[in-house]
Design a protein around this motif. Structure first.
Motif, mmCIF file in Angstrom:
data_model
loop_
_atom_site.group_PDB
_atom_site.id
_atom_site.type_symbol
_atom_site.label_atom_id
_atom_site.label_comp_id
_atom_site.label_asym_id
_atom_site.label_seq_id
_atom_site.Cartn_x
_atom_site.Cartn_y
_atom_site.Cartn_z
ATOM 1 N N LEU A 78 40.638 51.756 36.062
ATOM 2 C CA LEU A 78 42.019 51.229 35.100
ATOM 3 C C LEU A 78 41.848 49.593 35.301
ATOM 4 O O LEU A 78 42.365 49.347 36.372
ATOM 5 N N GLY A 79 41.493 48.863 34.439
ATOM 6 C CA GLY A 79 41.605 47.403 34.617
ATOM 7 C C GLY A 79 40.178 46.888 34.617
ATOM 8 O O GLY A 79 39.190 47.369 34.201
ATOM 9 N N SER A 116 45.811 41.216 33.859
ATOM 10 C CA SER A 116 45.517 39.585 34.357
ATOM 11 C C SER A 116 44.115 39.558 35.031
ATOM 12 O O SER A 116 43.533 38.490 35.442
ATOM 13 N N GLY A 117 43.530 41.053 35.411
ATOM 14 C CA GLY A 117 42.322 40.775 35.993
ATOM 15 C C GLY A 117 42.446 40.652 37.524
ATOM 16 O O GLY A 117 41.379 40.375 38.298
ATOM 17 N N LYS A 118 43.490 40.918 38.039
ATOM 18 C CA LYS A 118 43.691 40.642 39.495
ATOM 19 C C LYS A 118 43.335 41.865 40.343
ATOM 20 O O LYS A 118 42.935 41.829 41.605
ATOM 21 N N LYS A 244 46.852 39.678 49.784
ATOM 22 C CA LYS A 244 45.338 40.190 49.670
ATOM 23 C C LYS A 244 44.755 39.187 48.703
ATOM 24 O O LYS A 244 43.513 39.310 48.649
ATOM 25 N N LEU A 245 45.580 38.699 47.725
ATOM 26 C CA LEU A 245 44.680 38.105 46.623
ATOM 27 C C LEU A 245 44.049 36.717 47.083
ATOM 28 O O LEU A 245 44.869 35.907 47.738
ATOM 29 N N PRO A 246 42.698 36.583 46.741
ATOM 30 C CA PRO A 246 42.226 35.299 46.932
ATOM 31 C C PRO A 246 42.894 34.156 46.294
ATOM 32 O O PRO A 246 43.570 34.476 45.211
ATOM 33 N N GLN A 247 42.863 32.998 46.827
ATOM 34 C CA GLN A 247 43.688 31.904 46.595
ATOM 35 C C GLN A 247 43.459 31.568 44.978
ATOM 36 O O GLN A 247 44.192 31.153 44.248
#
Length: 251
Positions: A78-79, A116-118, A244-247
């Motif tokens: 999903l995504g 948004s693809g995150k 946890k998301l990359p910058q």
């Protein structure tokens, strides 16, 4: 055919059936299931998922030891497959907390992170009863483009099939609206390979992730693997994802 021959054949069939039933019971017991007097198959030491209070600063996850070798579950995504974060959702179709997460929290994740693809989500079957196992097995035959619609349908109608003595027929009816025929869905319930695979994935989650209740989650980021045992509030879950998301993916 002589009467004695008929007796021998019937006796052989009954003996084979008894051996199969005992062997199946031993296998399920070894994998963590037990048969209840009413025919339900449930997980040994079934645990209720923890409930977090929703404080954004609350710690909801624990790092997975980097030395643990883990074969990550596969399934329809999903995504976007390129999303930097992956959330594995270990869930049982008959679990009310799982239904709440899937119908209430997941749409918010779609709006804030998935579209948004995150983040991408992979649903992992962790059946806690026979009927949830039926739903899991049928879902394996659903086309990928209909998979999450089927999962949503099962959670939305949890009471309908959950309290029915013909759950297999009802679940197959849902499948008939999601890409396969009812006849094909019922055949899926007889696929021993599918059943074995679902049980083995569940067993790995028990052995390596220490999962005993649903829902539970594994969050995989570029630099870490975090386990969430329980139902996270949206605020602390959002806080964890943002950390946890990359910058480069924050905006």
């Amino acid at each position: 055919m002589k009467f004695e021959d008929i007796i021998k054949k019937v006796s052989s069939f009954i003996a084979a059936f008894i051996v199969f039933f005992i062997a199946a019971g031993m296998y399920l017991s070894w994998k963590g299931f037990v048969m209840q007097p009413d025919g339900r198959i449930v997980l040994v030491r079934q645990a209720n998922a923890a409930l977090f209070d929703g404080d954004a600063d609350e710690e909801i996850s624990s790092p997975l030891d980097s030395q643990i070798a883990l074969s990550l579950p596969k399934g329809p995504v999903l995504g976007k497959s390129s999303a930097p974060l992956t959330l594995y959702e270990f869930s049982s179709f008959g679990c009310t907390h799982c239904s709440d997460f899937h119908l209430s929290t997941l749409p918010r994740l779609e709006e804030d992170y998935i579209n948004s693809g995150k983040l991408k989500v992979i649903f992992v079957h962790f059946p806690l009863d026979k009927k949830s196992m039926q739903g899991a097995m049928i879902s394996r035959c659903i086309p990928a483009e209909n998979y999450y619609d089927y999962v949503k349908t099962i959670f939305k109608n949890q009471r309908e099939w959950g309290f029915s003595n013909r759950s297999d027929q009802i679940l197959a009816d849902y499948a008939a609206h999601n890409g396969i025929s009812k006849e094909t869905a019922l055949k899926c319930l007889k696929n021993d390979t599918t059943a074995t695979d679902i049980i083995e994935v569940r067993q790995q989650a028990i052995d390596k992730l220490k999962i005993q209740g649903t829902p539970s989650f594994l969050l995989v980021s570029p630099n870490s693997r975090e386990v969430i045992h329980g139902v996270p509030g949206y605020a602390p879950l959002k806080n964890l994802l943002d950390k946890k998301l990359p910058q480069t993916a924050q905006n």
